[in-house]
Design an enzyme around this catalytic site. Sequence first.
Site, PDB file in Angstrom:
ATOM      1  N   HIS A 190       0.445  -4.455   3.735  1.00 33.59           N
ATOM      2  CA  HIS A 190      -0.769  -4.230   4.519  1.00 33.59           C
ATOM      3  C   HIS A 190      -1.600  -3.092   3.932  1.00 33.59           C
ATOM      4  O   HIS A 190      -2.819  -3.198   3.752  1.00 33.59           O
ATOM      5  CB  HIS A 190      -0.356  -3.915   5.959  1.00 33.59           C
ATOM      6  N   GLU A 242      -3.157  -4.207   0.763  1.00 32.33           N
ATOM      7  CA  GLU A 242      -4.332  -5.050   1.034  1.00 32.33           C
ATOM      8  C   GLU A 242      -5.577  -4.186   1.227  1.00 32.33           C
ATOM      9  O   GLU A 242      -6.654  -4.509   0.738  1.00 32.33           O
ATOM     10  CB  GLU A 242      -4.070  -5.906   2.278  1.00 32.33           C
ATOM     11  N   HIS A 243      -5.425  -3.056   1.929  1.00 32.32           N
ATOM     12  CA  HIS A 243      -6.563  -2.153   2.154  1.00 32.32           C
ATOM     13  C   HIS A 243      -6.961  -1.410   0.881  1.00 32.32           C
ATOM     14  O   HIS A 243      -8.147  -1.308   0.554  1.00 32.32           O
ATOM     15  CB  HIS A 243      -6.199  -1.129   3.239  1.00 32.32           C
ATOM     16  N   GLU A 299      -6.318   5.176   3.572  1.00 32.19           N
ATOM     17  CA  GLU A 299      -6.019   3.888   4.200  1.00 32.19           C
ATOM     18  C   GLU A 299      -4.605   3.827   4.761  1.00 32.19           C
ATOM     19  O   GLU A 299      -4.364   3.137   5.747  1.00 32.19           O
ATOM     20  CB  GLU A 299      -6.233   2.758   3.186  1.00 32.19           C
ATOM     21  N   GLU A 320      -4.389   1.673  12.983  1.00 30.50           N
ATOM     22  CA  GLU A 320      -4.464   0.260  13.361  1.00 30.50           C
ATOM     23  C   GLU A 320      -3.138  -0.191  13.972  1.00 30.50           C
ATOM     24  O   GLU A 320      -3.110  -0.851  15.024  1.00 30.50           O
ATOM     25  CB  GLU A 320      -4.775  -0.591  12.129  1.00 30.50           C
TER      26      GLU A 320
END
Length: 1012
Positions: free
Chosen positions: A85, A88-89, A161, A196
């Site tokens: 994840h 991905e950022h 991130e 998040e």
Amino acid sequence: MLRNATQGAARRAVTELSQLPKPGDKLHGFTLLRTKHVPELELTALHLQHDKTGAEHLHIARDDSNNVFSIGFKTNPPDDTGVPHILEHTTLCGSEKYPIRDPFFKMLPRTLSNFMNAFTASDHTFYPFATTNSQDFKNLMSVYLDATLRPLLKKSDFTQEGWRIGPENPQALLAAEAEAKPEDKRLVFKGVVYNEMKGQMSDAGYLFYIRFQDHIFPDINNSGGDPQKITDLTYEQLKQFHAEHYHPSNAKVFTYGDMPLAGHLREIDAQLSAFEKIRGDVAIHRPIDLRDGPREVRLFGPVDPLVDPNKQFKTSVSWVLGDTTDIVESFSLALISALLMDGYGSPLYKGLIETGLGTDWSPNTGYDSSGRLGIFSVGLTGVQEADVPKLKEELMNILRTVREKGFERSKIDGYLHQLEISLKHKTANFGMSLLHRLKPKWFTGVDPFDSLAWNDTVAAFEAKLAEGGYLERLMDKYLLNDNTLTFTMAPSADFGKDLAREEETRLSNKISQVAKSAGGEEQAQAILEAQELELLAEQSKSNTEDLSCLPTVHVKDLPRQKEPVVLRHEDNERLKIQWREAPTNGLTYFRAVNTLENLPDDLRALIPLFTDAIMRLGTKDMTMEQLEDLIKLKTGGVSVGYHSTSKPTDFAQATEGLIFTGMALDRHVPVMFDLLRKLVVDTDFDSPDAAQQIRQLLQASADGVVNDIASSGHAYARRAAEAGLSWDAFLKEQVSGLSQIKLVTGLAHRPESDSLDDVIAKLKQIQQFALAGPIRTAITCDSGSVQQNSQALSSFVGSLPNQSVVFPRRGAPNYSRNIKTFYPLPYQVYYGALALPTVSYTSPHNAPLQILSQLLTHKHLHHEIREKGGAYGGGAYSRAIDGIFGFYSYRDPNPVNTVNIMRDAGRWAVAKKWSDRDLEEAKISVFQGVDAPRAVNEEGMGQFLYGVTEEMKQTRREQLLDVTKDQVREVAQKYVVEGLEKQSERLVFLGEKRDWVDDSWSVNEMDINGSA
């Protein structure tokens, strides 16, 4: 005629196998392995392999201008740190060819794409986009390929991130130095993904699902990341994971649409050929083996404060089924799942929810075919502790009964009819839907060609069904045994406190580690503050860096004139009809609006319950099960809902009413109309079961509502803020905002002894006027179906109550709200909105406001709220028809700073020296939505639903294209700066109440009192 013939030939050429390369052909570094024509989907699939690296490429040739690209990688997570994840950022934060901060977000206003995103799934990660513009496609493909294969992966991107430790409010440190308050200097965990996932873990539904996945798939770790483990991830581990997984040999590329394949392959080969072939991540993980007998798992989760404290358990029973590469068996198991639990008349709903064992299905319920082995789960939320053990026993009894009785052919036909409708319905995003359907199975070894073969699959299913007892044998094979996993989440009042304590301890340990190497706590504080300010300084360069390396499309390429949608209108005393004649593949689409004047507030608030109830209770002569069967057999679905809109010429005025929709094959339109009439006019609110069924609807709506709010908290904050600004916004908030949630949860908490007489009396009132009086209708269909549809519509209208209901005239609307309102809710992060009134759709100031919202979002707010503030999202918006301009933040750890940014944004925009490029990008980003492809059933709906004519749309198009920098500054001053000076704004935040929520805020508790 010749032009149409030429177009037809061109369309055929896109998918005609004879016009395409042959298996074995070499094409720009790829070898074509095989092809397949799928006539029912009007497409041809080509499967290729890159010669040098082994990368797979699936191209779907179809006569569709909305072209799609995706590159994906197998990314089995090694642990729960969320490395796939976070990667991905960070891949989207700069690459070798585009070495700027955040090229992904910088591209958003430089593209006409109608979809751009990236997704982390449980065992793979993929990066898709969709656009109708060929240059745009090349631009985005270049950015996506460079971002994934050659990212910079800077340490600062990882800390921004992923995660870091820093002072809570570094901006205050910059501004105040020695005068900074202790709370500003307080060290906390930060990071976009970290916040998040903290937000996700606040969602009890997500938590149940992810913990269930942990136990059914112990081999697959949490790819999104568990906040308790994210802070174990190191920068070196991130880089290593990229090197091992983001490689062409581990990639699957997907392209779709009418653009030539050769051009795609040339660009892709140029990027891939720099790599040597390696062994990809081929591991396909399987769920636990349950063949040794039943297993049980029980763990704790949060309490939902808006749900009955005695009904807080969630529990499910799961089986591991067969190999999903057997497409026909997997299709059949999905059908069994639907037959068992789809609809109020289904055996599992009647046996588990209607009997009161639970209030709704658990998040993992259904057949999951995304893995190599299918998983079938049946679970409930809103369960009492004493009833948890009863689920499996009741479930097995129902399954045995269903097995003995067998499945009715008419119910099976209903689902096959739905499949036929879905094939005929022309959506605007077919390519993206296809990607989402093929991709997960492709990564687990399922042949995408098999997944595409709809007719072959259905034919094979029909052949097996004809043998007799086929579905029943599948139940024997997979479900009528105790090889199960029972997964239960119990409520813990201390769950949130325990999370906070764990985070505090973890933070303290991390700071101690820094202090140990730095030589003391003061030195550690200084180091962490310096690192945060260094990151802040780097982030601050984002808005001034040279973006000339990024490709772009141009405003000059946008057509000034847009071909209007041709509509035809018929008016008579009882009926107004808008006709849209277009190729619809033999389908008719219907909409109708019954406008209601002076509707009382108490009745409006119950319209959502009414629209649920008529799809639940049945009529005097038909059960809901019979009605549901007929809906599936004869329509593509019917629905009733609430509709309101501001007037495009005066946003202060609004109309409201009920909206009715339906879709059916042309030959079934009369049945569709009859079903709509039956559901609305004939629903039996006096039946002995009505009160209990309505109570169950209320309890299902209330169950998990805290999670529903969290998943779109900024939208609820916006609705609450806007409700104090216009009549239409007030109306929308009453039926779909926090006010509606308070009403529903209050009614759901009434005692079981309450017969809900007052509620039912009002629902019957709504029933009396729902289809009474003159209605406006819109029909979209083929030209050849107009006459029969017109006759069917006349018969339908003739069967309706003729007498309009007149309500007492209401006074001037009073919808004022407090300027600052806070809703205390149990979230670890915040959701907020600030809204201001502006102008109507037809005002010349409306277009500059729309451009201003894009400028502020892309040039200021994303940078300040997300990059520097750590929120998952934030920006500005302008509602053209509603006459509202606003700001929002989503999963925000720093609301005080965000409020200051929002309040200062207008002044920032007025003072900013906007460049021609800034204005160009803002216009391009607006036209992504304006010119996005529309499905045929959406054409003409702007006029029918909102009163926006084709002439109004054309005028506004020209105004948007012609917006100047002076106009942007003018509207920023007039509507934002001066609006705030006049205290015209409404500010709303949701989240945990802390010290910053002082006496200047009106605190609105989500208390529940049970009144209708």
